[in-house]
Scaffold this motif. Structure first.
Motif, mmCIF file in Angstrom:
data_model
loop_
_atom_site.group_PDB
_atom_site.id
_atom_site.type_symbol
_atom_site.label_atom_id
_atom_site.label_comp_id
_atom_site.label_asym_id
_atom_site.label_seq_id
_atom_site.Cartn_x
_atom_site.Cartn_y
_atom_site.Cartn_z
ATOM 1 N N GLU A 290 -27.246 69.479 -14.095
ATOM 2 C CA GLU A 290 -26.959 70.184 -12.844
ATOM 3 C C GLU A 290 -27.749 71.480 -12.720
ATOM 4 O OE1 GLU A 290 -22.968 70.231 -11.512
ATOM 5 O OE2 GLU A 290 -22.457 68.370 -12.541
ATOM 6 N N ARG A 291 -28.160 72.027 -13.871
ATOM 7 C CA ARG A 291 -28.927 73.276 -13.815
ATOM 8 C C ARG A 291 -30.233 73.091 -13.044
ATOM 9 N NH1 ARG A 291 -29.437 74.142 -20.120
ATOM 10 N NH2 ARG A 291 -30.361 72.118 -19.687
ATOM 11 N N GLN A 292 -30.794 71.879 -13.104
ATOM 12 C CA GLN A 292 -32.060 71.624 -12.405
ATOM 13 C C GLN A 292 -31.884 71.778 -10.887
ATOM 14 O OE1 GLN A 292 -34.756 71.222 -14.105
ATOM 15 N NE2 GLN A 292 -33.855 70.852 -16.125
ATOM 16 N N GLY A 293 -30.770 71.246 -10.398
ATOM 17 C CA GLY A 293 -30.507 71.365 -8.961
ATOM 18 C C GLY A 293 -30.221 72.798 -8.566
ATOM 19 N N VAL A 294 -29.470 73.493 -9.426
ATOM 20 C CA VAL A 294 -29.108 74.874 -9.109
ATOM 21 C C VAL A 294 -30.359 75.751 -9.063
ATOM 22 C CG1 VAL A 294 -27.875 76.904 -9.950
ATOM 23 C CG2 VAL A 294 -26.760 74.663 -9.990
ATOM 24 N N SER A 295 -31.295 75.516 -9.982
ATOM 25 C CA SER A 295 -32.481 76.375 -10.002
ATOM 26 C C SER A 295 -33.316 76.165 -8.734
ATOM 27 C CB SER A 295 -33.314 76.144 -11.261
ATOM 28 O OG SER A 295 -33.860 74.853 -11.270
ATOM 29 N N ILE A 296 -33.402 74.921 -8.267
ATOM 30 C CA ILE A 296 -34.143 74.667 -7.023
ATOM 31 C C ILE A 296 -33.419 75.329 -5.850
ATOM 32 C CG2 ILE A 296 -34.870 72.871 -5.406
ATOM 33 C CD1 ILE A 296 -36.477 72.294 -7.702
ATOM 34 N N ALA A 407 -42.487 71.607 -7.539
ATOM 35 C CA ALA A 407 -42.022 71.775 -8.922
ATOM 36 C C ALA A 407 -42.995 71.085 -9.876
ATOM 37 C CB ALA A 407 -40.615 71.214 -9.080
ATOM 38 N N ILE A 408 -43.477 69.917 -9.481
ATOM 39 C CA ILE A 408 -44.417 69.182 -10.330
ATOM 40 C C ILE A 408 -45.729 69.958 -10.458
ATOM 41 C CG2 ILE A 408 -45.869 67.102 -10.312
ATOM 42 C CD1 ILE A 408 -43.333 65.589 -9.333
ATOM 43 N N VAL A 409 -46.185 70.506 -9.330
ATOM 44 C CA VAL A 409 -47.417 71.311 -9.382
ATOM 45 C C VAL A 409 -47.198 72.563 -10.244
ATOM 46 C CG1 VAL A 409 -49.049 72.650 -8.001
ATOM 47 C CG2 VAL A 409 -48.240 70.442 -7.176
ATOM 48 N N THR A 410 -46.011 73.134 -10.142
ATOM 49 C CA THR A 410 -45.717 74.336 -10.932
ATOM 50 C C THR A 410 -45.772 74.055 -12.430
ATOM 51 O OG1 THR A 410 -44.303 75.142 -9.156
ATOM 52 C CG2 THR A 410 -44.025 76.173 -11.306
ATOM 53 N N VAL A 411 -45.152 72.971 -12.870
ATOM 54 C CA VAL A 411 -45.206 72.685 -14.315
ATOM 55 C C VAL A 411 -46.637 72.329 -14.734
ATOM 56 C CG1 VAL A 411 -42.803 72.002 -14.574
ATOM 57 C CG2 VAL A 411 -44.491 70.259 -14.037
ATOM 58 N N THR A 544 -34.716 77.762 -15.774
ATOM 59 C CA THR A 544 -34.625 79.184 -16.109
ATOM 60 C C THR A 544 -35.082 80.056 -14.945
ATOM 61 O OG1 THR A 544 -36.865 79.083 -16.951
ATOM 62 C CG2 THR A 544 -35.106 78.732 -18.538
ATOM 63 N N PRO A 545 -34.688 81.335 -14.951
ATOM 64 C CA PRO A 545 -35.182 82.256 -13.926
ATOM 65 C C PRO A 545 -36.710 82.298 -13.895
ATOM 66 C CG PRO A 545 -33.397 83.265 -15.145
ATOM 67 C CD PRO A 545 -33.691 81.971 -15.821
ATOM 68 N N LEU A 546 -37.337 82.164 -15.079
ATOM 69 C CA LEU A 546 -38.801 82.183 -15.126
ATOM 70 C C LEU A 546 -39.369 81.047 -14.270
ATOM 71 C CD1 LEU A 546 -41.455 83.292 -16.270
ATOM 72 C CD2 LEU A 546 -41.208 81.686 -18.180
ATOM 73 N N ALA A 553 -43.418 81.629 -6.585
ATOM 74 C CA ALA A 553 -44.764 82.179 -6.501
ATOM 75 C C ALA A 553 -45.741 81.101 -6.047
ATOM 76 C CB ALA A 553 -45.176 82.743 -7.852
ATOM 77 N N MET A 554 -45.551 79.895 -6.557
ATOM 78 C CA MET A 554 -46.447 78.799 -6.204
ATOM 79 C C MET A 554 -46.351 78.487 -4.713
ATOM 80 S SD MET A 554 -48.618 77.120 -7.840
ATOM 81 C CE MET A 554 -47.996 77.604 -9.442
ATOM 82 N N VAL A 555 -45.104 78.393 -4.217
ATOM 83 C CA VAL A 555 -44.904 78.077 -2.798
ATOM 84 C C VAL A 555 -45.544 79.153 -1.926
ATOM 85 C CG1 VAL A 555 -43.154 77.872 -0.986
ATOM 86 C CG2 VAL A 555 -42.783 76.773 -3.200
#
Lengths: 582, 194
Positions: A290-296, A407-411, A544-546, A553-555
């Motif tokens: 669930e953390r993945q959804g919350v971070s987005i 998100a994919i581009v960010t990683v 994470t916040p990072l 920043a990417m967007v």
């Protein structure tokens, strides 16, 4: 920025998150095929639909079949909307006796509603019969939104599954989105809206006797007022919930019979972002983290709040011209102040700026104030939100799948920095994924810039511009941004119901929808085939916040690099001129 | 692709019937049962005649009435059959001209009043049909209306209060005065005419 603006904005965001959470859990159960509380009512009906249509709900599709089903379904929908408009004069439920819609306008509107853009080149009450509004437009409001949700669910499955070919059944995902999510929510919202004063009737326009006769342009006395009515509430509910945005009336949700009170405004405003926000929770549930959804969701919310603050401040500061000629533009407890041109008194600055932000953050595109009359910077905020690619909440489904592409581009970028193969949710991101992600990111931006360039150097394009000077350029840029990103809101002064713009904007909407949806489905298929890699010390955690900061920043970076030069020619130069003139 | 045609066609037809016919009909049935007045346009009846809608503004220019927002609809202001805003940009000269004309008209109707005019009274609404003005915009006009109707300013201000709607849930939106209802109340004997 007044305290009033802060409080109204803050309470709105809080209410949104509180309502989105349970809905998100519900949708996760729904798309995983588990039992939900609505099964006893809707289950038999759903199974009947499949039986008649010859759909085997347990048979899943690979990504090409899924994309094929989406395209065939949308093509048929397009044909239905086109035909109904062209034939409305021969069909029932046309009490005002409206004629057929022109071919280019019908094309534009059919594309617009099938792609969930709901750009409107026409004025509702003067163009569309009640039957067209219901059977063409309302239907697409439901199913185009459901199609967006289906594509998102397919992408989530691609991320969640391991070494399989299939990503679900388009028919099942689309039908379930319509039946279990959009229809019940719309029913409740529509009835609430009627309680506030939104009309819902099949009677023709009402005629009343004016208290004081008005004068028309020729000085002739006019003693009566004709009030357009119609089955509006049912359409308004779904146009808000399905991030459609196509109004029943020309003035959209600024019209008092479409949005009569502060409470109807709040309900419609929450509905704009409800499903996009809830889908973030659904995503977290379905990928079992669930953390993945919350971070987005956090990344989206931070952006939304920032843009609201920016737009509200600009609108509250207002237009110095009004002060110079003797108007009071300061804020008071009994007086909204600021820039009230194109805004309704009952909404004031806060609710208008909040709506402008939410409707362009989501690809909703309904308006409760006229964006063309916003201050230069007040209009810049909504314009940039669309240009970011409709990923800050975005359209139902399409917003989150757009954000997952980011998100994919960010990683990937983060992986480049440390020289390691990037992974997202345990899936290796390789050349094919990055190619698909790049297409999805670049196609709409290309359409915005190319379309704007073509429009400002051709007679057909320039002819539509309404306001002189830099603002005229802003109109073109705004409207191309809106169509290419499937938003649908407009700088409405521009005349776009012309063959030139109907075709150009129609093309933009098609690219904006399918050049993202199809690469996303390809991504889903490719990801589903991969095995999961265990996260190691070199894995970049995406909760994470990072990560949130990097994603943001990417967007912003991609959007700013692409559009800053164009924005400088429109709203930015106009702002400098406006403040210099004061 | 061909395998998709049958389910696509049948599902489109069935979902069209459900969302395009059954759904709006169901909402209409519920709406007309529970909220018949609102569902039909919130008409205001006086002596058996429909004099307007509570939610749709009308154009007022006689000084004895309260004036509403400017309206950019054509060919007459407050044309409720074709809603629209002015869409004038902030630097457009027409925006300044319209605001200035309104300020001059207000000053001409009430020569003694030198106060700055609340901005909502010199700007066009988004719909062109805004039924409301801000409380400040009503209070600004109260002395003029009181004078022309031979009422005390206090009595007019009390009527403004009675036709004011507060913020939604005390927080959302802005407090507003319904111009048509206020003017109807004035005509109904809020004060004798002159």
């Amino acid at each position: 920025m007044t305290i009033n603006n802060l409080v109204q904005g803050g309470l709105y965001v809080a209410l949104l998150i509180v309502l989105a959470w349970p809905l998100g859990s519900f949708m996760a159960r729904l798309y995983e095929g588990k039992r939900t509380i609505l099964d006893p009512v809707l289950g038999p009906f759903e199974r009947l639909l499949y039986r008649v249509a010859g759909v085997k709900p347990e048979v899943e599709m690979n990504w090409t079949a899924y994309a094929g089903a989406l395209l065939v379904f949308n093509l048929l929908g397009f044909l239905a909307v086109y035909s109904l408009q062209r034939l409305q004069h021969l069909l029932p439920l046309n009490p005002m006796g409206l004629g057929p819609v022109s071919p280019d306008s019908s094309f534009n509107t059919a594309v617009s509603f099938a792609t969930n853009t709901n750009w409107q080149g026409y004025g509702g009450e003067t163009t569309m019969s009640y039957l067209t509004q219901m059977l063409a437009l309302t239907v697409q409001n439901f199913v185009s939104a459901a199609a967006g949700m289906a594509v998102l669910v397919a992408l989530i499955r691609g991320l969640a599954r391991r070494q399989v070919e299939t990503i679900g059944s388009f028919w099942v995902d689309m039908v379930r989105s319509t039946l279990y999510v959009l229809l019940p929510l719309s029913l409740v919202l529509a009835v609430f809206l009627v309680s506030q004063g939104v009309v819902q009737t099949f009677r023709p326009s009402q005629t009343v006797t004016l208290l004081e006769p008005a004068r028309d342009a020729d000085g002739k006395a006019v003693t009566e007022q004709t009030i357009a009515v119609g089955p509006a509430a049912s359409q308004v509910a779904i146009k808000q919930l399905g991030t459609n945005g196509g109004g029943f009336f020309n003035a959209n949700s600024a019209h008092p019979l479409e949005n009569p009170t502060a409470l109807s405004n709040l309900a419609e405003l929450v509905s704009i972002l409800l499903i996009p926000a809830a889908l973030c929770f659904t995503f977290g549930r379905m990928v079992r983290d669930e953390r993945q959804g919350v971070s987005i969701l956090l990344a989206m919310t931070v952006t939304l709040v920032g843009f609201y603050g920016f737009t509200a401040s600009a609108e509250q500061a207002g237009n110095p011209m009004f002060a110079a000629i003797g108007a009071d533009i300061g804020y008071g407890a009994d007086h909204p102040g600021g820039n009230m041109e194109g805004k309704e008194a009952r909404f004031g600055i806060a609710q208008s700026a909040l709506w402008a932000t939410a409707t362009t953050a989501a690809s909703n595109g309904s308006v409760n104030a006229m964006h063309d009359s916003f201050t230069p910077l007040g209009g810049l905020g909504p314009m940039v939100l669309m240009q970011l690619g409709e990923v800050v909440f975005g359209g139902v489904g399409s917003g989150l799948y757009g954000m997952l592409v980011f998100a994919i581009v960010t990683v990937f970028i983060a992986g480049l920095m440390v020289g390691r193969t990037p992974e997202y949710l345990g899936k290796k991101i390789e050349a094919f994924e990055i190619k698909m992600a790049s297409i999805a990111l670049l196609a709409p931006s290309g359409m915005v810039l190319a379309g704007t360039a073509i429009s400002v150097v051709t007679t057909g394009g320039v002819a539509g511009i309404f306001n002189p000077g830099a603002h005229g350029f802003s109109e073109v840029l705004y409207n191309l941004s809106s169509a290419s990103n499937n938003n649908g809101s407009a700088f409405g002064g521009m005349s776009t119901n012309t063959p030139f713009y109907n075709l150009l904007l129609g093309l933009c909407m098609l690219v904006g929808r399918y050049w993202i949806a199809i690469p996303v489905l390809a991504l889903a298929g490719s990801l589903a085939r991969k095995k999961a890699v265990a996260s190691g010390p070199g894995t970049f955690p995406t909760h994470t916040p990072l990560f949130v900061a990097l994603l943001l920043a990417m967007v912003v970076l991609v959007g700013a690099l692409t559009f800053l030069p164009a924005l400088a020619l429109g709203p930015i130069v106009e702002h400098l001129m406006m403040t210099a003139a004061a | 692709m061909k395998d998709h045609l049958r389910p696509a066609f049948i599902l489109l037809v069935l979902l069209s019937a459900l969302t395009g016919l059954l759904y709006p009909l169901a909402v209409t049935a519920i709406a007309q049962t529970l909220f018949p007045r609102e569902a039909s346009g919130s008409l205001v009846m006086r002596d058996g005649k429909a004099r307007g809608s509570r939610l749709i503004g009308q154009s007022f220019s006689e000084p004895r009435y309260f004036w509403g927002r400017l309206s950019a609809t054509g060919p007459v202001p407050y044309n409720a059959a074709a809603s629209t805003g002015s869409n004038l940009g902030p630097m457009n000269k027409a925006l300044r001209d319209a605001a200035l004309a309104r300020i001059e008209a207000l000053r001409a109707a009430d020569p003694g009043n030198k106060a700055p005019v609340p901005v909502d009274l010199v700007t066009a609404s988004g719909s062109g049909l805004d039924p409301h003005i801000s409380v400040a915009a009503a209070l600004y006009q109260a002395p003029r209306v009181a004078r022309l109707r031979a009422m005390s300013v206090k009595a007019v201000e009390a009527m403004i209060g009675r036709h004011t709607t507060g913020r939604g849930l005390g927080v959302f939106g802005e407090p507003v005065v319904n111009v048509l209802e206020l003017n109807l109340a004035l005509d109904a004997g809020g004060g004798s005419e002159r």
